[in-house]
Design a protein around this motif. Structure first.
Motif, PDB file in Angstrom:
ATOM      1  N   UNK A   1      90.931  57.441  59.257  1.00 45.51           N
ATOM      2  CA  UNK A   1      89.987  57.109  60.310  1.00 45.51           C
ATOM      3  C   UNK A   1      88.694  56.471  59.851  1.00 45.51           C
ATOM      4  N   UNK A   2      87.679  56.646  60.668  1.00 47.47           N
ATOM      5  CA  UNK A   2      86.363  56.064  60.446  1.00 47.47           C
ATOM      6  C   UNK A   2      85.368  57.130  60.010  1.00 47.47           C
ATOM      7  N   UNK A   3      84.290  56.677  59.380  1.00 41.49           N
ATOM      8  CA  UNK A   3      83.201  57.569  58.994  1.00 41.49           C
ATOM      9  C   UNK A   3      82.088  57.471  60.029  1.00 41.49           C
ATOM     10  N   UNK A   4      81.339  58.553  60.197  1.00 38.52           N
ATOM     11  CA  UNK A   4      80.127  58.528  61.009  1.00 38.52           C
ATOM     12  C   UNK A   4      80.329  58.099  62.451  1.00 38.52           C
ATOM     13  N   UNK A   5      81.363  58.576  63.094  1.00 37.95           N
ATOM     14  CA  UNK A   5      81.596  58.195  64.492  1.00 37.95           C
ATOM     15  C   UNK A   5      80.481  58.700  65.401  1.00 37.95           C
ATOM     16  N   UNK A   6      80.079  57.842  66.348  1.00 37.39           N
ATOM     17  CA  UNK A   6      79.046  58.219  67.305  1.00 37.39           C
ATOM     18  C   UNK A   6      79.225  57.420  68.585  1.00 37.39           C
ATOM     19  N   UNK A   7      78.504  57.830  69.615  1.00 36.00           N
ATOM     20  CA  UNK A   7      78.517  57.143  70.902  1.00 36.00           C
ATOM     21  C   UNK A   7      77.103  56.656  71.182  1.00 36.00           C
ATOM     22  N   UNK A   8      76.980  55.392  71.558  1.00 36.67           N
ATOM     23  CA  UNK A   8      75.685  54.837  71.928  1.00 36.67           C
ATOM     24  C   UNK A   8      75.744  54.350  73.371  1.00 36.67           C
ATOM     25  N   UNK A   9      74.767  54.735  74.151  1.00 33.66           N
ATOM     26  CA  UNK A   9      74.641  54.283  75.542  1.00 33.66           C
ATOM     27  C   UNK A   9      73.859  52.975  75.522  1.00 33.66           C
ATOM     28  N   UNK A  10      74.512  51.885  75.921  1.00 29.41           N
ATOM     29  CA  UNK A  10      73.905  50.561  75.843  1.00 29.41           C
ATOM     30  C   UNK A  10      73.903  49.867  77.192  1.00 29.41           C
ATOM     31  N   UNK A  11      72.862  49.082  77.443  1.00 30.97           N
ATOM     32  CA  UNK A  11      72.802  48.236  78.637  1.00 30.97           C
ATOM     33  C   UNK A  11      73.438  46.897  78.314  1.00 30.97           C
ATOM     34  N   UNK A  12      74.254  46.399  79.219  1.00 30.01           N
ATOM     35  CA  UNK A  12      74.759  45.027  79.130  1.00 30.01           C
ATOM     36  C   UNK A  12      73.813  44.179  79.971  1.00 30.01           C
ATOM     37  N   UNK A  13      72.995  43.361  79.307  1.00 25.57           N
ATOM     38  CA  UNK A  13      71.902  42.640  79.962  1.00 25.57           C
ATOM     39  C   UNK A  13      72.234  41.158  80.063  1.00 25.57           C
ATOM     40  N   UNK A  14      72.134  40.621  81.279  1.00 28.50           N
ATOM     41  CA  UNK A  14      72.249  39.172  81.450  1.00 28.50           C
ATOM     42  C   UNK A  14      70.840  38.618  81.606  1.00 28.50           C
ATOM     43  N   UNK A  15      70.599  37.468  80.979  1.00 25.62           N
ATOM     44  CA  UNK A  15      69.239  36.926  81.013  1.00 25.62           C
ATOM     45  C   UNK A  15      69.206  35.420  81.129  1.00 25.62           C
ATOM     46  N   UNK A  16      70.296  34.750  80.904  1.00 28.42           N
ATOM     47  CA  UNK A  16      70.337  33.298  81.033  1.00 28.42           C
ATOM     48  C   UNK A  16      71.784  32.921  81.320  1.00 28.42           C
ATOM     49  N   UNK A  17      71.964  31.932  82.158  1.00 28.74           N
ATOM     50  CA  UNK A  17      73.308  31.530  82.557  1.00 28.74           C
ATOM     51  C   UNK A  17      74.154  31.126  81.354  1.00 28.74           C
ATOM     52  N   UNK A  18      73.561  30.470  80.388  1.00 26.22           N
ATOM     53  CA  UNK A  18      74.300  29.943  79.237  1.00 26.22           C
ATOM     54  C   UNK A  18      74.420  30.913  78.066  1.00 26.22           C
ATOM     55  N   UNK A  19      73.881  32.108  78.186  1.00 29.07           N
ATOM     56  CA  UNK A  19      73.867  33.054  77.067  1.00 29.07           C
ATOM     57  C   UNK A  19      74.814  34.224  77.315  1.00 29.07           C
ATOM     58  N   UNK A  20      75.429  34.716  76.251  1.00 25.90           N
ATOM     59  CA  UNK A  20      76.273  35.909  76.411  1.00 25.90           C
ATOM     60  C   UNK A  20      75.397  37.127  76.701  1.00 25.90           C
ATOM     61  N   UNK A  21      76.028  38.184  77.182  1.00 19.26           N
ATOM     62  CA  UNK A  21      75.299  39.427  77.447  1.00 19.26           C
ATOM     63  C   UNK A  21      74.691  39.967  76.151  1.00 19.26           C
ATOM     64  N   UNK A  22      73.541  40.596  76.286  1.00 15.23           N
ATOM     65  CA  UNK A  22      72.940  41.331  75.171  1.00 15.23           C
ATOM     66  C   UNK A  22      73.188  42.814  75.405  1.00 15.23           C
ATOM     67  N   UNK A  23      73.455  43.536  74.352  1.00 15.41           N
ATOM     68  CA  UNK A  23      73.711  44.969  74.447  1.00 15.41           C
ATOM     69  C   UNK A  23      72.614  45.707  73.691  1.00 15.41           C
ATOM     70  N   UNK A  24      71.820  46.466  74.439  1.00 20.22           N
ATOM     71  CA  UNK A  24      70.688  47.182  73.864  1.00 20.22           C
ATOM     72  C   UNK A  24      70.580  48.589  74.442  1.00 20.22           C
ATOM     73  N   UNK A  25      70.038  49.513  73.662  1.00 17.65           N
ATOM     74  CA  UNK A  25      69.792  50.859  74.197  1.00 17.65           C
ATOM     75  C   UNK A  25      68.532  50.856  75.056  1.00 17.65           C
ATOM     76  N   UNK A  26      68.462  51.796  75.969  1.00 13.15           N
ATOM     77  CA  UNK A  26      67.219  52.027  76.699  1.00 13.15           C
ATOM     78  C   UNK A  26      66.176  52.574  75.735  1.00 13.15           C
TER      79      UNK A  26
END
Length: 163
Positions: free
Chosen positions: A11-36
């Motif tokens: 398996x993997x080391x250091x497994x964790x869960x992060x709560x992230x916002x999927x943020x849209x900010x420009x029509x031509x840009x992919x979503x940004x994923x950031x924590x609150x």
């Protein structure tokens, strides 16, 4: 994985869960994923999803219906909409963060982590004896062990595979 030379690494080391916002900010840009920001991490999903926000490289702040301190607002030059929340399953590989996948609920993410940690209580690794992995003496010992009933309390079972 970087440990692929060791057949017993699981398996993997250091497994964790992060709560992230999927943020849209420009029509031509992919979503940004950031924590609150930590000051808003208590907000329920319903007060976050589909709400206006400001963000920087490190965190996002919901501005719609929330009081944002001016000093935090000044750190966030970008504006967007928090489209939805994702719960990212993260791990570490060779000391580097690794994104394993996303779910849309914390419960689902925690279940993925539980399963990836192999918390079932049973291990199911098989290892073929090979001179590349063990000494000749150790190989003879395991071959002899495969011919007798394995004593209880061992953390493995040695057995022969016909043909």
């Amino acid at each position: 994985m970087s440990h692929s030379k060791n057949p017993f690494v699981r398996g993997y080391d250091g497994l964790s869960v992060q709560r992230l916002l999927a943020i849209s900010y420009d029509v031509d840009c992919p979503l940004s994923y950031l924590p609150l920001h930590v000051s808003q991490s208590h907000l329920p999903d319903s007060q976050v999803e589909r709400h206006a926000c400001v963000f920087c490289d490190d965190f996002a702040l919901i501005t719609e219906g929330q009081n944002v301190p001016p000093e935090l607002d000044a750190q966030c030059p970008s504006h967007g909409i928090a489209r939805n929340l994702v719960y990212a399953v993260m791990a570490e590989e060779a000391g580097q963060p690794l994104h394993v996948g996303d779910t849309y609920s914390e419960e689902a993410a925690r279940e993925v982590v539980r399963r990836l940690r192999f918390e079932t209580g049973f291990y199911s690794r098989a290892w073929e004896i090979s001179s590349a992995h063990i000494t000749e003496e150790a190989g003879r010992f395991l071959a002899e062990l495969a011919d007798v009933a394995t004593p209880s309390g061992f953390l493995f079972v040695a057995f022969r595979i016909p043909y």
